[in-house]
Scaffold this active site. Structure first.
Site, PDB file in Angstrom:
ATOM      1  N   HIS A 130       0.815  -1.158  -0.104  1.00 46.50           N
ATOM      2  CA  HIS A 130      -0.045   0.185  -0.005  1.00 46.50           C
ATOM      3  C   HIS A 130       0.974   1.260  -0.144  1.00 46.50           C
ATOM      4  O   HIS A 130       1.226   1.721   0.990  1.00 46.50           O
ATOM      5  CB  HIS A 130      -0.892  -0.192   1.389  1.00 46.50           C
ATOM      6  CG  HIS A 130      -1.937   1.085   1.197  1.00 46.50           C
ATOM      7  ND1 HIS A 130      -2.894   1.017   2.187  1.00 46.50           N
ATOM      8  CD2 HIS A 130      -2.204   1.957   0.401  1.00 46.50           C
ATOM      9  CE1 HIS A 130      -3.640   2.010   1.939  1.00 46.50           C
ATOM     10  NE2 HIS A 130      -3.605   2.734   0.699  1.00 46.50           N
ATOM     11  N   HIS A 190       2.014   4.787  -2.326  1.00 51.22           N
ATOM     12  CA  HIS A 190       1.640   5.786  -3.275  1.00 51.22           C
ATOM     13  C   HIS A 190       2.979   6.651  -3.822  1.00 51.22           C
ATOM     14  O   HIS A 190       3.641   7.243  -3.053  1.00 51.22           O
ATOM     15  CB  HIS A 190       0.877   6.840  -3.147  1.00 51.22           C
ATOM     16  CG  HIS A 190      -0.499   6.299  -2.355  1.00 51.22           C
ATOM     17  ND1 HIS A 190      -1.386   6.143  -3.155  1.00 51.22           N
ATOM     18  CD2 HIS A 190      -1.036   5.698  -1.132  1.00 51.22           C
ATOM     19  CE1 HIS A 190      -2.544   5.501  -2.536  1.00 51.22           C
ATOM     20  NE2 HIS A 190      -2.185   5.346  -1.351  1.00 51.22           N
ATOM     21  N   ARG A 221       3.418   8.486  -6.579  1.00 53.29           N
ATOM     22  CA  ARG A 221       3.138   9.573  -7.684  1.00 53.29           C
ATOM     23  C   ARG A 221       3.839   9.861  -9.052  1.00 53.29           C
ATOM     24  O   ARG A 221       3.893  11.007  -9.403  1.00 53.29           O
ATOM     25  CB  ARG A 221       3.416  11.139  -6.758  1.00 53.29           C
ATOM     26  CG  ARG A 221       3.199  11.030  -5.143  1.00 53.29           C
ATOM     27  CD  ARG A 221       1.338  10.637  -5.064  1.00 53.29           C
ATOM     28  NE  ARG A 221       1.051  11.084  -3.690  1.00 53.29           N
ATOM     29  CZ  ARG A 221      -0.111  10.678  -3.200  1.00 53.29           C
ATOM     30  NH1 ARG A 221      -0.883  10.262  -3.910  1.00 53.29           N
ATOM     31  NH2 ARG A 221      -0.432  11.159  -2.072  1.00 53.29           N
ATOM     32  N   ASN A 276      -3.483   5.239  -8.081  1.00 53.17           N
ATOM     33  CA  ASN A 276      -3.819   6.851  -8.602  1.00 53.17           C
ATOM     34  C   ASN A 276      -2.597   7.478  -8.841  1.00 53.17           C
ATOM     35  O   ASN A 276      -2.428   8.582  -8.319  1.00 53.17           O
ATOM     36  CB  ASN A 276      -4.436   7.305  -7.163  1.00 53.17           C
ATOM     37  CG  ASN A 276      -3.357   7.072  -6.103  1.00 53.17           C
ATOM     38  OD1 ASN A 276      -2.473   6.608  -5.923  1.00 53.17           O
ATOM     39  ND2 ASN A 276      -3.758   8.130  -4.961  1.00 53.17           N
ATOM     40  N   ASP A 296      -7.840   2.561  -4.738  1.00 53.07           N
ATOM     41  CA  ASP A 296      -7.514   3.135  -3.584  1.00 53.07           C
ATOM     42  C   ASP A 296      -7.560   4.711  -3.713  1.00 53.07           C
ATOM     43  O   ASP A 296      -7.066   5.291  -4.493  1.00 53.07           O
ATOM     44  CB  ASP A 296      -5.859   2.560  -3.062  1.00 53.07           C
ATOM     45  CG  ASP A 296      -5.567   3.210  -1.953  1.00 53.07           C
ATOM     46  OD1 ASP A 296      -6.559   3.386  -0.781  1.00 53.07           O
ATOM     47  OD2 ASP A 296      -4.626   3.624  -1.700  1.00 53.07           O
ATOM     48  N   HIS A 342     -10.474   0.221  -0.434  1.00 60.10           N
ATOM     49  CA  HIS A 342     -10.423   1.482   0.439  1.00 60.10           C
ATOM     50  C   HIS A 342     -11.696   1.329   1.197  1.00 60.10           C
ATOM     51  O   HIS A 342     -12.807   1.930   0.834  1.00 60.10           O
ATOM     52  CB  HIS A 342     -10.304   2.645  -0.335  1.00 60.10           C
ATOM     53  CG  HIS A 342     -10.201   3.898   0.404  1.00 60.10           C
ATOM     54  ND1 HIS A 342      -9.160   4.548   0.660  1.00 60.10           N
ATOM     55  CD2 HIS A 342     -10.994   4.723   1.012  1.00 60.10           C
ATOM     56  CE1 HIS A 342      -9.240   5.761   1.400  1.00 60.10           C
ATOM     57  NE2 HIS A 342     -10.624   5.635   1.635  1.00 60.10           N
ATOM     58  N   ASP A 373       0.589   2.851   3.983  1.00 56.17           N
ATOM     59  CA  ASP A 373      -0.069   4.042   3.101  1.00 56.17           C
ATOM     60  C   ASP A 373       0.505   5.165   2.701  1.00 56.17           C
ATOM     61  O   ASP A 373       0.142   6.283   3.030  1.00 56.17           O
ATOM     62  CB  ASP A 373      -1.594   4.247   3.758  1.00 56.17           C
ATOM     63  CG  ASP A 373      -2.631   5.148   2.796  1.00 56.17           C
ATOM     64  OD1 ASP A 373      -2.382   5.263   1.791  1.00 56.17           O
ATOM     65  OD2 ASP A 373      -3.479   5.677   3.391  1.00 56.17           O
ATOM     66  N   HIS A 407       2.836  14.240   0.023  1.00 55.58           N
ATOM     67  CA  HIS A 407       2.463  15.562  -0.472  1.00 55.58           C
ATOM     68  C   HIS A 407       3.429  16.542  -0.090  1.00 55.58           C
ATOM     69  O   HIS A 407       4.350  16.413   0.963  1.00 55.58           O
ATOM     70  CB  HIS A 407       1.127  16.057   0.445  1.00 55.58           C
ATOM     71  CG  HIS A 407      -0.095  14.906   0.050  1.00 55.58           C
ATOM     72  ND1 HIS A 407      -0.628  14.721  -1.144  1.00 55.58           N
ATOM     73  CD2 HIS A 407      -0.610  14.136   0.794  1.00 55.58           C
ATOM     74  CE1 HIS A 407      -1.565  14.101  -1.098  1.00 55.58           C
ATOM     75  NE2 HIS A 407      -1.654  13.393   0.002  1.00 55.58           N
TER      76      HIS A 407
END
Length: 474
Positions: free
Chosen positions: A52, A54, A56, A86, A182, A208, A331, A335
């Site tokens: 899990h 991310h 980007r 995503n 997700d 999710h 997760d 950012h």
């Protein structure tokens, strides 16, 4: 250069061995390497795995790239990760035809017409060697928009075991192994088709398990004190209960992500007792923080699902201790700090977690007396590896295969002599090390974590893939 770790302890047997490996020139190192290392008191375990994350990339590489994300994973002791879909464009198997669309130029400029192909060939495209093994997760819906289910025929060829003769080494190394939207739960209108696609493909659905249309933080005293709209806890249970019923009807394996409430754990506990093919994870922040952390850390502690009540935090730890929780996942959600400073209503959800997950979990769970060191390794290594369809590295089996006799002194595991070593993933841990989380020293591009300044315990010192070091702070 060969490196020998002398007198290191095998995590599950307690045997003391000597480990020999290559020092790859591509390894990420935080200090000069030594040929001989006294590893007394250190632990050798199968590498951590996170289903899990991310990264980007493509589309938002100002937050994180494959290079920085994989470096962060290796720094945290991870040898395997599953990349969520995503990306921008979404990882849905569709062909790209507009180079002006967000993120599409990166993919098409590299000579590929799909995100999956691009990420499978990332190392070749960019001329890099990534220090972590990774699989890919395909979207449940086209564009991850929730309106139309993706088409199995568009992404079946990326699965392991499909058209092996027609695949190159990159495609074989980084297959599609799961389905998810997700960031959002699978929408009701397409849920039946997504489950049918999951069953047809033989993959599993990563769900999710939370949906809300309004609200920014957990509904309760803290949301009222902040004057921020709240999210009721049953927004999670509604998805969990819905999907449990669908699992009962279809027999499809559903894995629930980042479960965070006592009422959801009760439903999952009952479903497992029924024998349904359900697994679940939670994340370090749900065991270490409650929604009261919002008062101290502000939007650095804003995530989805939101941090819950202190009672839910304790219920999460109980679910780990009694085996309801199958594994721990971060997760990891990068950012920029400017984005996170926008305020509770506008700031994006999520925190980064790969580089301090073991320390945070060890501090709360092991030092807290809830589970053992061995069980924490299972939750972060062997169990997620099994979920992802990989065999965790069996250290004792490698030793037994390499030894002709018992001899005298420690047995030696020389990774350099193993013929087919590609699937080997190991982590060297100092389970007693106390250290302070410093986001400025992270290998991730991002810094959005509430754990900066925390004093935690347990530190990954080296990550090993195949015959060589991938990362070292030995």
């Amino acid at each position: 250069m060969a490196i020998t770790l002398h007198d290191i302890t095998v995590w599950d047997t307690g045997e003391h061995i000597d480990l020999v490996m290559d020092a790859s020139p591509e390894a990420l190192t935080e200090k000069p390497l030594a040929a001989d290392v006294d590893a007394s008191g250190l632990t050798l375990a199968p590498g951590f795995a996170d289903p899990h994350v991310h990264f980007r990339d493509p589309g938002q590489t100002y937050k994180e790239s494959m290079v920085s994300g994989c470096a962060a994973a290796a720094s945290g002791g991870y040898t395997n990760v599953l990349i969520m879909p995503n990306t921008v464009p979404a990882m849905d198997g569709e062909t790209l035809d507009d180079p002006e669309a967000p993120g599409a130029g990166e993919v098409m400029g590299a000579g590929y017409t799909g995100v999956i192909d691009y990420l499978q060939h990332y190392e070749a495209v960019h001329g890099v060697k990534l220090p972590v093994n990774y699989d890919l997760c395909v979207c449940a819906s086209k564009g991850r928009a929730g309106h139309e289910a993706t088409e199995v025929d568009k992404w079946r060829r990326y699965m392991p075991g499909e058209d092996i003769a027609g695949k190159d080494a990159c495609q074989l190394a980084h297959p599609v192994t799961a389905i998810s939207d997700d960031g959002s739960a699978v929408t009701p209108d397409i849920l039946d088709q997504v489950l049918a696609n999951t069953k047809e493909s033989g993959l599993y659905l990563i769900e999710h398990c939370e949906h809300h249309d309004t609200g920014a933080v957990n509904e309760g005293p803290v949301s009222r004190e902040l004057g921020v709209p709240g999210i009721p806890e049953d927004t999670e249970l509604n998805i969990v209960a819905r999907d449990i019923e669908k699992v009962r009807e279809t027999g499809v394996h559903v894995h629930f992500q980042h479960v965070s409430t006592a009422i959801s754990f009760e439903a999952i506990r009952a479903a497992k007792a029924e024998g349904l093919p359900i697994t679940c994870e939670t994340a370090p922040h749900y065991i270490a923080l409650s929604d009261e952390a919002l008062l101290k850390y502000g939007t650095l502690a804003k995530m989805n699902p939101p941090l819950r009540s202190e009672a839910d935090r304790k219920a999460t730890i109980e679910a780990i201790a009694d085996g309801t929780v199958d594994l721990l996942a971060t997760d990891h959600a990068p950012h920029t700090l400017d984005e996170k400073r926008l305020g509770f209503l506008e700031a994006p959800n999520g925190i980064i977690g790969l580089e301090c997950a073991y320390g945070v979990c060890h501090k709360v769970l092991v030092d807290g007396g809830f589970i053992s060191d061995k069980r924490l390794i299972e939750l972060m290594s062997t169990e997620p590896m099994k979920l992802m369809g990989h065999a965790p590295t069996d250290i004792t089996a490698l030793l037994d295969a390499q030894q002709d006799g018992t001899g005298e002194g420690n047995r030696v595991l020389d990774l350099r002599t193993i013929g087919d070593a590609e699937e080997i993933g190991l982590v060297v841990l100092d389970t007693a090390k106390s250290w302070t989380v410093d986001p400025e020293r992270f290998h991730s591009t991002a810094r959005n974590t509430p754990f900066g300044g925390w004093r935690v315990s347990g530190l990954p010192l080296a990550t090993i893939i195949g015959k060589s070091l991938a990362f070292s702070r030995l």
